[in-house]
Design an enzyme around this catalytic site. Structure first.
Site, PDB file in Angstrom:
ATOM      1  N   SER A 261      -1.887 -38.827 -42.533  1.00  0.00           N
ATOM      2  CA  SER A 261      -1.156 -37.635 -42.150  1.00  0.00           C
ATOM      3  C   SER A 261      -2.097 -36.721 -41.360  1.00  0.00           C
ATOM      4  O   SER A 261      -2.685 -37.149 -40.378  1.00  0.00           O
ATOM      5  CB  SER A 261      -0.572 -36.956 -43.393  1.00  0.00           C
ATOM      6  OG  SER A 261       0.436 -36.042 -43.054  1.00  0.00           O
TER       7      SER A 261
ATOM      8  N   ASP B 269       9.486 -43.202 -42.059  1.00  0.00           N
ATOM      9  CA  ASP B 269       8.866 -41.887 -42.106  1.00  0.00           C
ATOM     10  C   ASP B 269       9.137 -41.103 -40.826  1.00  0.00           C
ATOM     11  O   ASP B 269       8.852 -41.579 -39.725  1.00  0.00           O
ATOM     12  CB  ASP B 269       7.365 -42.084 -42.314  1.00  0.00           C
ATOM     13  CG  ASP B 269       6.572 -40.796 -42.347  1.00  0.00           C
ATOM     14  OD1 ASP B 269       7.182 -39.721 -42.565  1.00  0.00           O
ATOM     15  OD2 ASP B 269       5.336 -40.861 -42.180  1.00  0.00           O
TER      16      ASP B 269
ATOM     17  N   HIS C  68       5.367 -42.847 -45.750  1.00  0.00           N
ATOM     18  CA  HIS C  68       4.233 -42.072 -45.239  1.00  0.00           C
ATOM     19  C   HIS C  68       2.917 -42.674 -45.717  1.00  0.00           C
ATOM     20  O   HIS C  68       2.661 -42.772 -46.904  1.00  0.00           O
ATOM     21  CB  HIS C  68       4.380 -40.624 -45.715  1.00  0.00           C
ATOM     22  CG  HIS C  68       3.613 -39.631 -44.912  1.00  0.00           C
ATOM     23  ND1 HIS C  68       3.667 -39.573 -43.540  1.00  0.00           N
ATOM     24  CD2 HIS C  68       2.757 -38.628 -45.290  1.00  0.00           C
ATOM     25  CE1 HIS C  68       2.896 -38.583 -43.107  1.00  0.00           C
ATOM     26  NE2 HIS C  68       2.331 -38.008 -44.145  1.00  0.00           N
TER      27      HIS C  68
END
Length: 592
Positions: free
Chosen positions: A241, A511, A537
């Site tokens: 991320s 995602d 994710h």
């Protein structure tokens, strides 16, 4: 950060029926949006040590990390990714009996960092950055260092979460694991957070975080040399991320610090100023596609709910019915309350799509005892699979309540839902996502609250991107004006791959953040993009699981193969020589 009237965060499977005052409210209002987290215990065991403790030995004091403090769960994730809030650790129920490494050999250390690496305006201002060293498998003569670039959270979360590093620590000649904490998170808090002209955190930026990581790596290399390690030890960066963005940027901005980077679920193109421009609406098209994967009727029914809210939401009688149908704690008294219903529904499917993992886990919501089920979007859509629901509000909205309750009441312990309270044109200063909002308002670090939807190509409603509202919100909340095109200028935008090498970019097809992930391969420079079919994710960074789809197993194999090649190549790279290196005091030979 807390939103709304809730005083505790409970990831809330709602029930209909009578009210039960003994049950808590379901605080979607207090849940951070990038990853909505449950109140679950985190059992990251690490070894405390002073900054002077050797890299090669563990201290004796054990620190048991108990339940995550509300401030850690609320201040952003997801993530980051990013996600904005800190991601939830994979549940211990997923690790039992799988022969995984323990974190008990880690050493908690601190390094003194400059508050501002790029200016002498704060000369002498420093802070202590925390990092963990895990050396159970370390072989100084042959090993590499796997370096995690900390996200917007307490880094102890990632010490346990990043199974890909742990499961492969004995490879690459015997690796050391290092988990670096991001400034202004966890225990890496500078003494000042209000220097400068703004209201917020002028020394909180991606550039300064990268400089911290590069400085830490240089310090560790110096420590290796002082301990007798004569070779240059290779480092490979890992991150998911926002941490995935940092890992890629670290390789690009400081190519001598790390030999390569595993950049998982990193929305590196999710910024203004890209040419061609990135469409933020693509994010919610991915979320919609994930719901439609399980049921076309599910996506159609969700889409049908919003016109009903818009048309009938002004009716006091309809609002009263909505309160009962949706299991809300408080009456819907204003148009603002009705507008928050839109985001309440969208948030649920946003987070469920990110957390659409093939195994039960409390990473996104629920608790250790009551995790989200495998593929939770499938469970949510099972309540909305009847195409006839759209024609009956009295059936559609109770079904929608059951769908969002897969996330909001995963623990089964709540009685009613509270709504979020987000910035709007009528109240632009409302807080959102704690200090991640600062990172959004300064460097435009992606925040899915602000992304657009159109109600046609996605399953939500017409809600265009509103830079004017963003500007007003940031000026009133933080005293700053966004620089939406800065990241593209700083890191390259669509041209990010020019001159880059040795990065694997991965994204999960379920995602929403995959919409801004890199989708280009330049294999001659070891730049690989992988779309993990059926992946949530940064699924590839997790511990391996028997339920993992073949796609993530292949992605991990590619990542590890490339990391091994980068390490081998780094070991044979020449060092630069200077013309003066060969000159001695008695050498009078003229230069030619």
């Amino acid at each position: 950060m807390q939103r709304g009237p809730c005083s505790q965060q409970v990831a809330a499977s709602v029930m209909g029926g009578a009210s039960n005052a003994s049950k808590p409210h379901l605080c979607s209002a207090s849940m951070p949006r990038l990853i909505l987290l449950a109140a679950a215990a985190v059992t990251a065991r690490v070894t405390a040590a002073s900054p002077s403790t050797s890299l090669h030995s563990a201290g004796s004091e054990r620190v048991q990390y108990g339940p995550v403090a509300p401030s850690l769960r609320r201040h952003l994730q997801p993530l980051g990714g990013v996600r904005r809030t800190p991601p939830r650790l994979p549940s211990a129920r997923l690790t039992a009996g799988l022969g995984r490494s323990s974190t008990s050999g880690c050493v908690e250390r601190f390094i003194t960092q400059q508050l501002d690496h790029f200016s002498f305006a704060e000369d002498g201002a420093v802070f202590k950055q925390r990092y963990f060293v895990c050396s159970d498998h370390w072989k100084p003569a042959t090993g590499a260092v796997l370096f995690y670039c900390g996200n917007e959270a307490d880094v102890s979360l990632y010490v346990n979460a990043t199974g890909l590093m742990w499961e492969n620590a004995d490879k690459f000649g015997g690796s050391m694991l290092v988990f670096a904490e991001h400034r202004f998170y966890g225990k890496s808090i500078p003494n000042t957070t209000n220097s400068g002209t703004g209201k917020g955190y002028p020394y909180l930026s991606s550039e300064l975080a990268l400089a911290d990581y590069a400085t830490l790596i240089a310090s560790l290399r110096q420590e290796f040399r002082e301990s007798g390690v004569t070779r240059r030890v290779p480092f490979v960066a890992f991150g998911g991320s926002y941490g995935g963005k940092l890992a890629a940027w670290l390789r690009i901005k400081y190519p001598t610090a790390v030999a390569g980077a595993i950049s998982a679920s990193a929305p590196l193109l999710g910024f203004r100023g890209e040419i061609p421009a990135w469409d933020s609406g693509s994010y919610y098209r991915v979320v919609s596609r994930t719901a439609a994967h399980y049921s076309a009727a599910c996506a159609a029914n969700i889409r049908a709910a919003f016109p009903l809210l818009d048309v009938h939401g002004t009716s006091p009688a309809f609002r009263t019915q909505l309160k009962g149908w949706l299991g809300l704690c408080s009456p819907l008294e204003t148009a603002y309350d009705v507008s928050m219903l839109h985001f309440w529904v969208r948030d649920a499917f946003d987070s469920l799509a990110m957390g659409n993992y093939p195994f039960a886990t409390d990473y996104i919501g629920g608790s250790y005892a009551n995790p989200l089920p495998p593929y939770p979007v499938r469970d949510a859509c099972s309540h909305l699979a009847d195409s006839a629901l759209a024609g009956s509000p009295s059936k559609l909205f109770p079904a929608l309540r059951l769908a969002v309750a897969v996330l909001y009441n995963a623990t089964g312990g709540g009685d009613c839902f509270d709504l979020p309270a987000y910035p709007t044109s009528t109240d632009p200063v409302k807080p959102i996502d704690g200090i991640w909002d600062w990172q959004w308002c300064t460097e435009s670090m992606p925040d899915s609250y602000w992304f657009s939807t159109d109600g046609t190509t996605d399953m939500f409603w017409a809600n265009p991107y509103n830079q004017t509202l963003i500007n007003i919100h940031c000026a009133e909340a933080w005293g700053v004006h966004p620089r939406p095109t800065w990241i593209a200028a700083e890191y390259g935008g669509r041209s990010i791959l020019q001159g880059a090498s040795n990065i694997v970019f991965s994204s999960g097809s379920f995602d929403g953040w995959s919409s801004a992930g890199i989708a280009t391969n330049i294999t001659e420079r070891s730049l690989y993009s992988v779309l993990i079919d059926g992946g949530g994710h940064h699924l590839d960074l997790f511990w391996s699981n028997p339920a993992d789809p073949p796609s993530v197993r292949r992605a991990r194999e590619l990542e590890l193969t490339q990391a091994g090649a980068w390490i081998a190549d780094d070991l044979v790279q020449p060092t630069a020589k200077a013309w003066g290196d060969a000159i001695t005091d008695t050498d009078t030979t003229p230069a030619r």
